[in-house]
Scaffold this motif. Structure first.
Motif, PDB file in Angstrom:
ATOM      1  N   ARG A 338       0.826  -1.207   0.000  1.00 35.20           N
ATOM      2  CA  ARG A 338       0.000   0.000   0.000  1.00 35.20           C
ATOM      3  C   ARG A 338       0.859   1.255   0.000  1.00 35.20           C
ATOM      4  O   ARG A 338       0.385   2.314   0.388  1.00 35.20           O
ATOM      5  N   ARG A 339       2.102   1.158  -0.432  1.00 40.45           N
ATOM      6  CA  ARG A 339       2.991   2.310  -0.369  1.00 40.45           C
ATOM      7  C   ARG A 339       2.503   3.435  -1.270  1.00 40.45           C
ATOM      8  O   ARG A 339       2.467   4.601  -0.862  1.00 40.45           O
ATOM      9  N   ALA A 340       2.131   3.105  -2.492  1.00 37.12           N
ATOM     10  CA  ALA A 340       1.680   4.139  -3.422  1.00 37.12           C
ATOM     11  C   ALA A 340       0.425   4.827  -2.913  1.00 37.12           C
ATOM     12  O   ALA A 340       0.287   6.051  -3.015  1.00 37.12           O
ATOM     13  N   GLU A 341      -0.508   4.037  -2.352  1.00 39.24           N
ATOM     14  CA  GLU A 341      -1.735   4.629  -1.834  1.00 39.24           C
ATOM     15  C   GLU A 341      -1.461   5.560  -0.655  1.00 39.24           C
ATOM     16  O   GLU A 341      -2.064   6.643  -0.532  1.00 39.24           O
ATOM     17  N   ALA A 346      -0.882  10.996   1.588  1.00 34.95           N
ATOM     18  CA  ALA A 346      -0.072  12.053   2.185  1.00 34.95           C
ATOM     19  C   ALA A 346      -0.070  13.304   1.322  1.00 34.95           C
ATOM     20  O   ALA A 346      -0.078  14.433   1.840  1.00 34.95           O
ATOM     21  N   THR A 347      -0.072  13.141   0.008  1.00 33.34           N
ATOM     22  CA  THR A 347      -0.144  14.294  -0.898  1.00 33.34           C
ATOM     23  C   THR A 347      -1.456  15.036  -0.732  1.00 33.34           C
ATOM     24  O   THR A 347      -1.496  16.274  -0.707  1.00 33.34           O
ATOM     25  N   TRP A 348      -2.545  14.298  -0.595  1.00 32.13           N
ATOM     26  CA  TRP A 348      -3.844  14.949  -0.393  1.00 32.13           C
ATOM     27  C   TRP A 348      -3.869  15.727   0.921  1.00 32.13           C
ATOM     28  O   TRP A 348      -4.396  16.826   0.981  1.00 32.13           O
ATOM     29  N   PRO A 354      -7.324  22.862   6.520  1.00 33.54           N
ATOM     30  CA  PRO A 354      -7.591  22.154   7.787  1.00 33.54           C
ATOM     31  C   PRO A 354      -8.935  21.454   7.806  1.00 33.54           C
ATOM     32  O   PRO A 354      -9.046  20.302   8.278  1.00 33.54           O
ATOM     33  N   ASP A 355      -9.991  22.097   7.317  1.00 38.65           N
ATOM     34  CA  ASP A 355     -11.298  21.447   7.309  1.00 38.65           C
ATOM     35  C   ASP A 355     -11.317  20.236   6.384  1.00 38.65           C
ATOM     36  O   ASP A 355     -11.891  19.181   6.693  1.00 38.65           O
ATOM     37  N   GLN A 356     -10.680  20.387   5.215  1.00 38.04           N
ATOM     38  CA  GLN A 356     -10.610  19.261   4.294  1.00 38.04           C
ATOM     39  C   GLN A 356      -9.783  18.111   4.867  1.00 38.04           C
ATOM     40  O   GLN A 356     -10.091  16.935   4.641  1.00 38.04           O
ATOM     41  N   ALA A 357      -8.745  18.447   5.631  1.00 33.04           N
ATOM     42  CA  ALA A 357      -7.904  17.410   6.232  1.00 33.04           C
ATOM     43  C   ALA A 357      -8.684  16.590   7.247  1.00 33.04           C
ATOM     44  O   ALA A 357      -8.546  15.358   7.321  1.00 33.04           O
ATOM     45  N   THR A 386       0.584  22.863  19.490  1.00 35.01           N
ATOM     46  CA  THR A 386       1.545  22.346  18.515  1.00 35.01           C
ATOM     47  C   THR A 386       0.809  21.799  17.306  1.00 35.01           C
ATOM     48  O   THR A 386      -0.080  20.951  17.457  1.00 35.01           O
ATOM     49  N   PRO A 387       1.118  22.268  16.086  1.00 34.01           N
ATOM     50  CA  PRO A 387       0.484  21.700  14.889  1.00 34.01           C
ATOM     51  C   PRO A 387       0.802  20.214  14.758  1.00 34.01           C
ATOM     52  O   PRO A 387       1.857  19.736  15.219  1.00 34.01           O
ATOM     53  N   TRP A 388      -0.090  19.487  14.117  1.00 39.15           N
ATOM     54  CA  TRP A 388       0.120  18.035  14.008  1.00 39.15           C
ATOM     55  C   TRP A 388       1.377  17.710  13.196  1.00 39.15           C
ATOM     56  O   TRP A 388       2.033  16.690  13.430  1.00 39.15           O
ATOM     57  N   ALA A 389       1.722  18.579  12.229  1.00 36.07           N
ATOM     58  CA  ALA A 389       2.919  18.319  11.424  1.00 36.07           C
ATOM     59  C   ALA A 389       4.196  18.442  12.239  1.00 36.07           C
ATOM     60  O   ALA A 389       5.220  17.834  11.900  1.00 36.07           O
TER      61      ALA A 389
END
Length: 524
Positions: A338-341, A346-348, A354-357, A386-389
């Motif tokens: 499932r690496r590609a998925e 992660a790109t999305w 933030p709302d879309q995330a 602290t932001p999640w990133a």
């Protein structure tokens, strides 16, 4: 008098521990809480020149260029700061302080110029290893395979030069020819151990990289071809060279006369003048060096050689890499990657608001307020500021990244249930009683056509019939089965024209051309 050796023996471990602690301080500047870059540049300055003897002012002038480039913090090249850093390095043991007479026009100039600093032997070795580590790439290191035939040829040449040096030394130890023969012998010994040291270092580095590779679960598409070449070509090439040249090297090292030749060689290479106990001599000048060389190529009882370890590590690595490449290149199977998925997901996340995330996370993982991907940590250390990133990294389980399965959590604990245990025991006793009654019912049968069997007796009879029929290869063969608990024996005997009729509560069972007999013990 007897207590003094015991006291010295008890002090030896303490002295050894103190020496280790002192030497480990040499690495303190590499992980200092502050001014780490300044310490690194100062040590590079001292290690870059032979017999470097610098004052604080000279170090400050050299650091000013690094400060202008931004390699060190502003103000670190000031003399007062440099003096503080130099004193700290002296305390750690990396530098040695001394004094020299200088002509100065002021007291400050005298203080800055009279105190001189030199790098210590262990300090320069640490810095040399650090610079080499920083220059080393993280890819595979090529194994110096050409050194194997060179070592084999070098051992033969060593024996020839040793014989020549022994002959000249026996004739006249002080002659020029004897001295030249010993020098050529020393050259060959040094060359041999340099070749072996380089070979051992490249092998260790290559297999360390290989161990790093085999632990990876997923491979990118552009890495697969490289790992295939690594498997099919390079590893096989290395092992073939090792197997080709190792027997010749091991044969020379295990000769009976080689041990005596080594002792004679060490006597010839021992200098006449005393160099002191703490002098570190070149490799090949001590018996331990030759034992280490022999152990690298020759197996000993309970201690396999490095060549054997290399072959075993190669077999394990090839098997693991083949499984990894097969898993990465297979299009189907029960566990597709499932690496590609995950990369697409992660790109999305990276491109979403933030709302879309939040919506995306809920859709992808089911992360609603009361549902979580994994169990909560033992101590909640979340910071709402602290932001999640920028927060802590969470390890993704293999079941999630490989098959997309959610965490099922821990297995349930087995609880003590006395009532349930008694119920199971009662059911087991009831089943045993019913089976015993069924066996007794079958044993009392005189003629099958005259009785009607109960359901329990029919079940026991069907089990015995199945076992007895399985023994018959042809219809004319007899069969026999025994109930291991009740001791009831059922025999099937072929009988032409006869029919065994078995009446039950659910119907009638007929066995054509067969006679059925029961017996318990000796009765039939």
């Amino acid at each position: 008098m007897s207590s003094e050796p015991a006291a010295n023996a008890s002090d030896a471990p303490a002295d050894l521990a103190a020496d280790e602690a002192r030497r480990l301080k040499l690495y303190a500047y590499l992980d200092a809480r502050e001014h780490r870059r300044t310490y690194l540049w100062i040590m590079r300055l001292f290690a870059s020149t032979l017999l470097a003897d610098l004052s604080a002012g000279e170090v400050s002038a050299a650091l000013s260029a690094a400060e202008r480039r931004g390699d060190i913090a502003q103000g670190e090249s000031r003399v007062e700061n440099v003096i503080t850093r130099l004193k700290q390095l002296v305390e750690w043991g990396n530098l040695v302080a001394g004094r020299r007479e200088v002509v100065a026009s002021s007291i400050a100039e005298f203080q800055h110029g009279s105190v001189r600093y030199q790098v210590s032997k262990l300090g320069v070795r640490v810095q040399r290893d650090v610079d080499e580590l920083l220059r080393t790439t993280e890819g595979a290191r090529e194994v110096s395979r050409e050194l194997l035939p060179a070592i084999a040829a070098g051992l033969d040449e060593l024996l020839v030069r040793l014989s020549r040096a022994s002959y000249e030394h026996t004739r006249d130890p002080a002659s020029e020819s004897a001295q030249k023969a010993v020098e050529r012998l020393a050259e060959q010994v040094t060359t041999l151990f340099l070749q072996h040291g380089e070979l051992a270092a490249t092998v260790r580095d290559f297999y360390a990289y290989l161990g790093q590779v085999v632990t990876r679960y997923h491979l990118a598409s552009d890495e697969i071809s490289g790992f295939r070449n690594l498997l099919v070509e390079y590893i096989q090439m290395v092992v073939e060279d090792v197997l080709r040249y190792t027997p010749a090297i091991a044969e020379i090292l295990t000769r009976d006369e080689f041990a005596g030749a080594t002792r004679h060689l060490l006597r010839l290479l021992t200098p006449s003048g005393s160099l002191g106990r703490d002098v570190e001599r070149a490799r090949g000048r001590a018996a331990a060096d030759w034992r280490e060389l022999t152990d690298w190529f020759v197996d000993r009882p309970g201690r396999p050689s490095q060549v054997t370890a290399l072959r075993e590590a190669t077999a394990r690595a090839i098997g693991t890499l083949l499984a990894t490449v097969k898993r990465a290149t297979s299009a189907g199977g029960p566990e597709p990657g499932r690496r590609a998925e995950l990369l697409q997901l992660a790109t999305w996340f990276d491109e979403s608001t933030p709302d879309q995330a939040h919506t995306l996370a809920a859709a992808a993982f089911g992360l609603y307020p009361a549902r979580h991907l994994g169990p909560p940590p033992e101590h909640d250390g979340d910071d709402e500021q602290t932001p999640w990133a920028d927060g802590p990294v969470v390890d993704v389980l293999v079941t999630v990244r490989g098959r997309g399965e959610r965490t099922r959590g821990r297995t349930s604990r087995i609880l003590e249930n006395p009532l349930g245990r008694e119920q199971l025991l009662a059911e087991a006793r009831n089943a045993d009683a019913r089976h015993a009654a069924a066996v007794a019912e079958l044993a009392a049968v005189k003629g099958l056509a005259d009785v009607t069997l109960s359901a329990d007796a029919l079940g026991t009879l069907c089990g015995l019939l199945t076992d007895a029929m399985a023994q018959r290869e042809r219809a004319t063969d007899p069969g026999e089965a025994v109930d291991p608990v009740g001791g009831l024996t059922l025999r099937l005997r072929p009988e032409s024209g006869g029919t065994a009729v078995i009446r039950t509560e659910g119907g009638v069972l007929e066995l054509q051309n067969t006679a059925v007999e029961f017996s318990t013990g000796g009765a039939r």
